[in-house]
Structure formats: C-alpha cells, structure tokens
Motif scaffolding. Structure first.
Motif, PDB file in Angstrom:
ATOM      1  N   GLU A  56      -0.140   7.271  -5.337  1.00  0.00           N
ATOM      2  CA  GLU A  56      -1.271   6.339  -5.311  1.00  0.00           C
ATOM      3  C   GLU A  56      -2.265   6.780  -4.240  1.00  0.00           C
ATOM      4  O   GLU A  56      -1.896   7.000  -3.086  1.00  0.00           O
ATOM      5  CB  GLU A  56      -0.782   4.917  -5.003  1.00  0.00           C
ATOM      6  CG  GLU A  56       0.070   4.296  -6.077  1.00  0.00           C
ATOM      7  CD  GLU A  56      -0.739   3.842  -7.284  1.00  0.00           C
ATOM      8  OE1 GLU A  56      -1.976   3.845  -7.190  1.00  0.00           O
ATOM      9  OE2 GLU A  56      -0.130   3.498  -8.310  1.00  0.00           O
ATOM     10  N   ASN A 128      -8.461  -0.720 -10.773  1.00  0.00           N
ATOM     11  CA  ASN A 128      -7.521   0.314 -11.178  1.00  0.00           C
ATOM     12  C   ASN A 128      -8.282   1.259 -12.115  1.00  0.00           C
ATOM     13  O   ASN A 128      -8.535   0.940 -13.273  1.00  0.00           O
ATOM     14  CB  ASN A 128      -6.323  -0.324 -11.886  1.00  0.00           C
ATOM     15  CG  ASN A 128      -5.347   0.707 -12.401  1.00  0.00           C
ATOM     16  OD1 ASN A 128      -5.225   1.784 -11.842  1.00  0.00           O
ATOM     17  ND2 ASN A 128      -4.658   0.373 -13.485  1.00  0.00           N
ATOM     18  N   GLN A 183      -0.254  -2.575  -5.649  1.00  0.00           N
ATOM     19  CA  GLN A 183      -0.522  -1.161  -5.925  1.00  0.00           C
ATOM     20  C   GLN A 183      -1.583  -0.587  -4.980  1.00  0.00           C
ATOM     21  O   GLN A 183      -1.581   0.621  -4.727  1.00  0.00           O
ATOM     22  CB  GLN A 183      -0.977  -1.003  -7.380  1.00  0.00           C
ATOM     23  CG  GLN A 183       0.103  -1.321  -8.389  1.00  0.00           C
ATOM     24  CD  GLN A 183      -0.320  -1.033  -9.811  1.00  0.00           C
ATOM     25  OE1 GLN A 183      -1.285  -0.318 -10.048  1.00  0.00           O
ATOM     26  NE2 GLN A 183       0.397  -1.600 -10.772  1.00  0.00           N
TER      27      GLN A 183
END
Length: 347
Positions: A56, A128, A183
C-alpha cells in the motif's frame, strides 16, 4: 642497478581482500580457520526478518491556495505515515480525474487530497485509486503538531494501532469508511521505512454526526494514553462509487455547507439589528403620541381660597428727585496721576 630496476619493474602489491558478511559464505569456498577472519566485519541483519507483502502506498498532496495550517497538517500526516508519498500542488483548473493519473505515475493505490476553496474552506478526499470508492469530507478544527505542543511522543516510522467507534459497525456507510481508513492509515507490515514497534494509536470517534481524529501515545508502564497530535474533525459530505467522482453511494443529510453556515450567521446578526431598530421606533412613537386629556373635576375648586385683591393706587404727584452725590475720591485720584507724570518727566 638502475637499469635492472627498470627491467624488473615495480614490485607487485598484494590485492585487497573483499569484505563480505560471514553469514552468507560462497558454496565453493573452503573453510577458513577462526583466526583468519579477524579483519572482516559483518553487516547486522534488519530488525524485521519478514517479507513486505502489503504494497500500500498513499499519495498525500493538495491543490493551490491552501494556508499554512493545512500545509503543516499535510507534513504531519506524511511523518506519521511512512508509506506515504508527496507530490507538487495541483492546479485549480485541472479536474479531479487527473489525480488518478498522478497516482498511477507515482505508483500509489491510495490518495489523500486536500482541496482549498475561497482560502478559508478545506476539503479532504480519501480515495482508492483508480477503481474507487472515494469519500469527500469537510475538515474542521485543525490543530497541528507544532501548534498543540502536547507531552506525548512516538517513534518516527512506528506502526500505529487503529481504534474505531462502535458506530462504525452499525451503519453501512460507516463500515465502508472504516475499511477505507484501515487501508489508508495503517502502515503495512515489514515496510522498508517503518519500524517494527507499536507505540501510538489513531482513534476515529463518531460524535455529533462527525468523525473526530486523534493520535495518542501508548505508555509502556501502565498502558495509559497521552495525546500527541495532530487533531482534526471530518464532516462527511458524500461517498462516491468511483475515484474522485461517479455515482453517489451516500449523501449526508446533516451536512451544512460553509457558505450556508456563514449566511445563517449574517441573517441572525441582521435580525438582531432589525429588532433593536423596531424597539427604538416604537419608543419614539410612544413619546410623540398625543397625551390623553383628563376632564376637569368640579370638586377640585372647593378648597381653593382666592387671594386678597389689593386696590390699585394711582400716583398723581411727581416723585421728588434724589440729590446727586459727587464722589470725593475722584479729584484726589486725578491729582495723584498728575503728580506721577510730573515726577517721570523730571527724572
């Protein structure tokens, strides 16, 4: 002798031995005795022996027109998130879809974008990229690390714990935001720039239809919490299906735009001023209004006693003239003045 030296050439120097770590010897190399490797040194292995799998990467940047507090907040988030990357400010004329291309160029799959409007309103996009979803927030009550000066502290690059309010598990749009926060804000395990320690916690609390972000240090002795900073409040506006756009999945019914908020404040001030003016006008009308005349009461004259009327006397004889009395001091004053003048002329 000199000719012999030239013929023989310079003496060959011994070659330097390559320094290698003893942990990874070559398979064909012969065993070296213990006393032979005293001159070599070994490179210590990294603290975390695992493999970095969760790739990530978060891009944190902003549009033009932000103030100093927003710039410091961005810098604080970059220091707290070792898996983040920075980029130059984006032009206001560019559309938000361009950010997906910027993230692809920077090899990032998450994005935190700060959008400034009217040099006073700050919006935060969490996305995202490039598939979505994305959420737009209004950022309020921003306090940076340098501004707070809290007593808490944490190791640079350490991995944080994420603490969420129970409300995030009750409603679907909060559950989606929880996954997005996990996330983006959680540092991947075994990241090259991270430290394998957990000494601070990010808290996301839902109060007054807003999300309150806080950063606390975990003290080892009694596991108590001390705030580090920064702190800010996120007021959710919309959740989109795509990245920086697309169909609207959720719209906050409690959201009030900053323009509407400022308009209501101006209207309330104007209403107070109008009320004061109306009170003043009513008071003026009361003062100017005609007074109510009360009818005369005939019984009031009963106790009045008329004053005695004096007879009018008519003087027929001319009054005697008063004798004129001269001031005896005046001639003396005149004589003194004459004497003074004579004295001055003689001298």
């Amino acid at each position: 002798a000199a000719a012999k030296r030239k013929h023989d050439g310079p003496a060959a120097r011994p070659k330097k031995r390559a320094k290698r770590a003893p942990s990874a010897p070559e398979p064909d190399a012969k065993a070296v005795p213990d006393g032979a490797g005293t001159g070599e040194y070994s490179i210590p292995p990294p603290v975390s022996q695992g493999k970095w799998k969760n790739k990530e990467r978060v891009l944190i940047f902003s549009s033009r027109g932000i103030n100093f507090r927003t710039r410091h907040l961005m810098q604080d988030l970059r220091t707290l998130m070792p898996h983040s990357k920075a980029d130059t400010k984006m032009d206001r004329k560019d559309q938000l879809f361009v950010i997906n291309e910027v993230c692809e160029m920077k090899n990032c799959n998450k994005c935190i974008f700060f959008e400034a409007k009217k040099k006073q309103d700050l919006y935060m996009w969490l996305s995202n990229t490039p598939q979505g979803p994305s959420a737009k927030f209004l950022v309020q009550n921003v306090h940076t690390l340098a501004e707070l000066k809290m007593t808490g502290n944490c190791l640079r690059g350490s991995r944080p714990l994420l603490s969420f309010d129970p409300t995030f598990d009750k409603e679907p749009h909060y559950a989606l935001l929880k996954e997005l926060f996990i996330q983006i804000f959680s540092t991947p395990q075994y990241h090259p720039k991270s430290q394998p320690f957990v000494d601070h916690v990010f808290t996301f609390t839902v109060t007054d239809e807003r999300i309150w972000f806080r950063n606390y240090q975990i003290i080892e002795e009694d596991a108590s919490l001390v705030e580090i900073g920064p702190r800010f409040v996120l007021n959710l506006i919309k959740i989109f299906q795509g990245s920086f756009g697309g169909p609207t999945l959720y719209e906050n019914p409690h959201y009030q735009s900053p323009n509407m908020h400022r308009r209501l404040i101006r209207l309330s001030v104007a209403a107070k001023f109008r009320e004061k003016q109306q009170v003043k006008e009513v008071q003026k009308i009361k003062k100017k209004g005609s007074k109510v005349l009360i009818e005369e009461d005939p019984t009031e004259v009963v106790f009045e006693t008329p004053a005695e009327e004096k007879p009018v006397e008519i003087q027929l004889v001319k009054p005697e003239s008063k004798p004129i009395v001269k001031d005896k001091k005046k001639p003396r004053k005149i004589q003194r003045k004459k004497q003074k003048k004579l004295f001055r002329t003689e001298s």
